[in-house]
Design a protein around this motif. Structure first.
Motif, PDB file in Angstrom:
ATOM      1  N   GLU A   1       0.833  -1.194   0.000  1.00  0.00           N
ATOM      2  CA  GLU A   1       0.000   0.000   0.000  1.00  0.00           C
ATOM      3  C   GLU A   1       0.877   1.256   0.000  1.00  0.00           C
ATOM      4  OE1 GLU A   1       0.559  -1.226   4.316  1.00  0.00           O
ATOM      5  OE2 GLU A   1       0.200  -2.181   2.380  1.00  0.00           O
ATOM      6  N   PRO A   2       0.484   2.309  -0.729  1.00  0.00           N
ATOM      7  CA  PRO A   2       1.276   3.541  -0.781  1.00  0.00           C
ATOM      8  C   PRO A   2       1.110   4.362   0.495  1.00  0.00           C
ATOM      9  CG  PRO A   2      -0.733   3.809  -2.040  1.00  0.00           C
ATOM     10  CD  PRO A   2      -0.718   2.376  -1.584  1.00  0.00           C
ATOM     11  N   THR A   3       2.097   5.194   0.765  1.00  0.00           N
ATOM     12  CA  THR A   3       2.001   6.087   1.917  1.00  0.00           C
ATOM     13  C   THR A   3       1.108   7.276   1.560  1.00  0.00           C
ATOM     14  OG1 THR A   3       3.889   7.433   1.240  1.00  0.00           O
ATOM     15  CG2 THR A   3       4.359   5.459   2.554  1.00  0.00           C
ATOM     16  N   PRO A   4       0.506   7.937   2.551  1.00  0.00           N
ATOM     17  CA  PRO A   4      -0.297   9.141   2.250  1.00  0.00           C
ATOM     18  C   PRO A   4       0.508  10.205   1.521  1.00  0.00           C
ATOM     19  CG  PRO A   4      -0.697   8.378   4.497  1.00  0.00           C
ATOM     20  CD  PRO A   4       0.448   7.566   3.975  1.00  0.00           C
ATOM     21  N   GLU A   5       1.785  10.330   1.869  1.00  0.00           N
ATOM     22  CA  GLU A   5       2.621  11.335   1.215  1.00  0.00           C
ATOM     23  C   GLU A   5       2.797  11.023  -0.268  1.00  0.00           C
ATOM     24  OE1 GLU A   5       3.244  11.248   5.482  1.00  0.00           O
ATOM     25  OE2 GLU A   5       3.437   9.672   3.950  1.00  0.00           O
ATOM     26  N   LEU A   6       3.016   9.752  -0.590  1.00  0.00           N
ATOM     27  CA  LEU A   6       3.166   9.387  -1.995  1.00  0.00           C
ATOM     28  C   LEU A   6       1.861   9.569  -2.756  1.00  0.00           C
ATOM     29  CD1 LEU A   6       5.415   6.196  -2.350  1.00  0.00           C
ATOM     30  CD2 LEU A   6       5.823   8.484  -3.272  1.00  0.00           C
ATOM     31  N   GLU A   7       0.742   9.282  -2.120  1.00  0.00           N
ATOM     32  CA  GLU A   7      -0.545   9.463  -2.788  1.00  0.00           C
ATOM     33  C   GLU A   7      -0.831  10.942  -3.047  1.00  0.00           C
ATOM     34  OE1 GLU A   7      -2.995   6.923  -4.087  1.00  0.00           O
ATOM     35  OE2 GLU A   7      -0.848   6.495  -4.177  1.00  0.00           O
ATOM     36  N   ALA A   8      -0.448  11.805  -2.096  1.00  0.00           N
ATOM     37  CA  ALA A   8      -0.610  13.244  -2.321  1.00  0.00           C
ATOM     38  C   ALA A   8       0.271  13.698  -3.478  1.00  0.00           C
ATOM     39  CB  ALA A   8      -0.261  14.012  -1.044  1.00  0.00           C
TER      40      ALA A   8
ATOM     41  N   VAL B   1       1.066  15.081  -9.427  1.00  0.00           N
ATOM     42  CA  VAL B   1       1.623  14.702 -10.722  1.00  0.00           C
ATOM     43  C   VAL B   1       0.515  14.483 -11.742  1.00  0.00           C
ATOM     44  CG1 VAL B   1       2.977  12.976 -11.959  1.00  0.00           C
ATOM     45  CG2 VAL B   1       3.657  13.677  -9.665  1.00  0.00           C
ATOM     46  N   ARG B   2      -0.546  13.803 -11.342  1.00  0.00           N
ATOM     47  CA  ARG B   2      -1.640  13.504 -12.270  1.00  0.00           C
ATOM     48  C   ARG B   2      -2.268  14.786 -12.791  1.00  0.00           C
ATOM     49  NH1 ARG B   2      -5.693   8.854 -10.498  1.00  0.00           N
ATOM     50  NH2 ARG B   2      -3.657   7.802 -10.535  1.00  0.00           N
ATOM     51  N   ALA B   3      -2.455  15.761 -11.919  1.00  0.00           N
ATOM     52  CA  ALA B   3      -3.032  17.035 -12.346  1.00  0.00           C
ATOM     53  C   ALA B   3      -2.089  17.766 -13.299  1.00  0.00           C
ATOM     54  CB  ALA B   3      -3.333  17.900 -11.129  1.00  0.00           C
ATOM     55  N   PHE B   4      -0.785  17.719 -12.997  1.00  0.00           N
ATOM     56  CA  PHE B   4       0.192  18.394 -13.851  1.00  0.00           C
ATOM     57  C   PHE B   4       0.213  17.764 -15.240  1.00  0.00           C
ATOM     58  CE2 PHE B   4       4.365  19.121 -15.637  1.00  0.00           C
ATOM     59  CZ  PHE B   4       4.599  20.454 -15.354  1.00  0.00           C
TER      60      PHE B   4
ATOM     61  N   PRO C   1      12.147   8.070  -2.281  1.00  0.00           N
ATOM     62  CA  PRO C   1      12.846   7.420  -3.402  1.00  0.00           C
ATOM     63  C   PRO C   1      11.928   6.834  -4.461  1.00  0.00           C
ATOM     64  CG  PRO C   1      13.064   6.148  -1.363  1.00  0.00           C
ATOM     65  CD  PRO C   1      12.499   7.478  -0.983  1.00  0.00           C
ATOM     66  N   LEU C   2      10.628   6.679  -4.171  1.00  0.00           N
ATOM     67  CA  LEU C   2       9.706   6.154  -5.181  1.00  0.00           C
ATOM     68  C   LEU C   2       9.007   7.246  -5.983  1.00  0.00           C
ATOM     69  CD1 LEU C   2       7.991   3.092  -3.449  1.00  0.00           C
ATOM     70  CD2 LEU C   2       9.898   3.128  -5.054  1.00  0.00           C
ATOM     71  N   GLU C   3       9.313   8.504  -5.721  1.00  0.00           N
ATOM     72  CA  GLU C   3       8.672   9.586  -6.478  1.00  0.00           C
ATOM     73  C   GLU C   3       8.953   9.481  -7.980  1.00  0.00           C
ATOM     74  OE1 GLU C   3       9.144  13.537  -5.016  1.00  0.00           O
ATOM     75  OE2 GLU C   3       8.372  13.055  -3.011  1.00  0.00           O
ATOM     76  N   PRO C   4      10.184   9.173  -8.418  1.00  0.00           N
ATOM     77  CA  PRO C   4      10.387   9.022  -9.870  1.00  0.00           C
ATOM     78  C   PRO C   4       9.501   7.942 -10.478  1.00  0.00           C
ATOM     79  CG  PRO C   4      12.491   9.249  -8.754  1.00  0.00           C
ATOM     80  CD  PRO C   4      11.466   9.079  -7.677  1.00  0.00           C
ATOM     81  N   SER C   5       9.247   6.869  -9.739  1.00  0.00           N
ATOM     82  CA  SER C   5       8.368   5.816 -10.239  1.00  0.00           C
ATOM     83  C   SER C   5       6.937   6.312 -10.371  1.00  0.00           C
ATOM     84  CB  SER C   5       8.420   4.599  -9.316  1.00  0.00           C
ATOM     85  OG  SER C   5       9.702   4.007  -9.319  1.00  0.00           O
ATOM     86  N   VAL C   6       6.494   7.125  -9.420  1.00  0.00           N
ATOM     87  CA  VAL C   6       5.137   7.684  -9.487  1.00  0.00           C
ATOM     88  C   VAL C   6       4.995   8.556 -10.729  1.00  0.00           C
ATOM     89  CG1 VAL C   6       3.517   9.267  -8.372  1.00  0.00           C
ATOM     90  CG2 VAL C   6       4.724   7.549  -7.005  1.00  0.00           C
ATOM     91  N   VAL C   7       5.998   9.377 -11.013  1.00  0.00           N
ATOM     92  CA  VAL C   7       5.954  10.242 -12.202  1.00  0.00           C
ATOM     93  C   VAL C   7       5.867   9.387 -13.463  1.00  0.00           C
ATOM     94  CG1 VAL C   7       7.210  11.955 -13.548  1.00  0.00           C
ATOM     95  CG2 VAL C   7       7.199  12.104 -11.045  1.00  0.00           C
TER      96      VAL C   7
END
Length: 399
Positions: free
Chosen positions: A4-11, A16-19, A73-79
């Protein structure tokens, strides 16, 4: 392993999705890692610059070049996932491994020169690694670089040939490997360079592929002079530079999971549209069973990605992790495209551009391109041997 993702990663994902929804340069017409048509390049360069300016690329760079050392460290993957989910263009070229090499091994002068131009979209990079006799066995490369002169006037003169150079026709810079010591052991005596693709002696020849498009290129190097100041890292230490920079590029793996879920959705939609015995194909039990099997494998692929990410976060990665994931993804990707064609029956023989073709010929193109994923990054047959030897500790094949 936590799935499950962390709240910070989901925010962060929401941001990113909006951008992406606001700024993306349109939907890609073809599956896979493709080169855009020349007229699209200005928009993709501008899109790349926006992503860097928004702090969505170069996240792991030094802070003085726009990085955010405190980022998850997973932010690049989210993008990468959100770009794939929008089915739009990721930044083209090899800026990711090239910048990783520059950040870890480059000089201060190199970072100051090259990183800002990557951020601005002014420089598109290509990766000049593979050769006609050195693809999966990259350390067999034969391109030679010999040093001339000393001090500030020193240059390396390069002769050789590269192939399968994605986006080479659009590239301003090349991340090049060349052999600088012909007597050294196989994985030694290789040096990494930053090459200006406009240098005299560089010839890029596009390759027209099975899909009818041009994504790859041959690159011929004939007496190309590269300033010694463009050596990345130390002379003869290029293998370590290359392997480290490739190992740091993990975000694309996450995007592949999203792409497979999207393909699965498209497959279900196709099965609802095409007829089978006077009814939608999805009403057929055998069709549903085959789609169900593919859906299960898509979920397994997602679990493999999550496992690899978890191990990366905890520093417990194994030598076979990336290899297993690449094989599983590439073969599942092919099977999804293959079933998409089979669902169409004889209409699967139509090609892109035919007015009667379904989904603008996306399935036909995806099927033809799917074989590329089984070869790119190492042919699956070779990777299976590496898994046996490195991951399972089995005896090496006789040389």
């Amino acid at each position: 392993m936590r799935l499950e993702p962390t709240p910070e990663l989901e925010a962060f994902r929401g941001k990113v999705r909006a951008f992406v929804a606001e700024h993306a340069p349109g939907v890609k017409a073809h599956a896979g890692v493709r080169a855009p048509e020349p007229e699209l390049m200005p928009a993709i360069r501008a899109w790349t610059a926006r992503l860097y300016a928004a702090g969505l690329l170069g996240i792991d760079w030094p802070a003085e070049y726009g990085g955010r050392p405190d980022a998850h460290p997973l932010e690049p993957s989210v993008v990468a996932e959100e770009i794939a989910r929008a089915r739009t263009w990721a930044p083209v070229g090899a800026a990711s491994p090239a910048s990783a090499a520059l950040v870890e091994f480059g000089s201060d002068a190199q970072r100051a020169r090259f990183l800002p131009r990557i951020r601005s979209g002014d420089d598109v990079w290509c990766q000049l690694f593979s050769e006609p006799e050195a693809g999966s066995d990259l350390a067999s490369l034969r391109t030679r670089a010999r040093r001339e002169g000393e001090g500030g006037d020193a240059v390396f003169v390069v002769d050789g040939q590269k192939v399968w150079t994605t986006n080479g026709q659009h590239a301003d810079m090349g991340y090049l490997l060349a052999r600088t010591d012909a007597e050294a052991p196989k994985h030694k005596g290789i040096t990494a360079f930053a090459l200006d693709m406009r240098s005299p002696g560089v010839e890029v020849r596009p390759l027209r592929e099975l899909t009818g498009t041009t994504d790859f290129n041959e690159v011929f190097l004939d007496g190309v002079r590269i300033p010694a100041a463009n050596v990345i890292g130390r002379v003869d230490d290029g293998w370590r530079v290359a392997m480290s920079s490739l190992a740091r590029e993990r975000s694309g793996v996450a995007a592949r999971g999203v792409e497979l879920f999207a393909a699965l959705e498209d497959l279900v939609r196709l099965a609802e549209e095409v007829p089978a015995g006077g009814r939608p194909a999805l009403d057929d039990a055998a069709t549903r069973q085959e789609i169900g099997g593919l859906a299960a494998r898509v979920q397994v692929n997602a679990a493999l990605i999550a496992l690899a990410q978890s191990r990366m976060l905890h520093g417990t990665e194994g030598p076979a992790d990336a290899l297993l994931g690449k094989i599983f993804f590439s073969e599942l990707n092919h099977d999804l495209a293959d079933f998409g064609l089979r669902l169409q029956g004889t209409d699967g023989l139509l090609t892109e551009g035919d007015p009667a073709v379904l989904a603008a010929g996306w399935w036909q193109d995806a099927h033809l391109y799917s074989r590329a994923f089984t070869i790119a990054g190492g042919a699956n047959e070779v990777l299976r041997t590496q898994i046996a030897e490195r991951g399972l500790g089995m005896p090496r094949e006789p040389r």
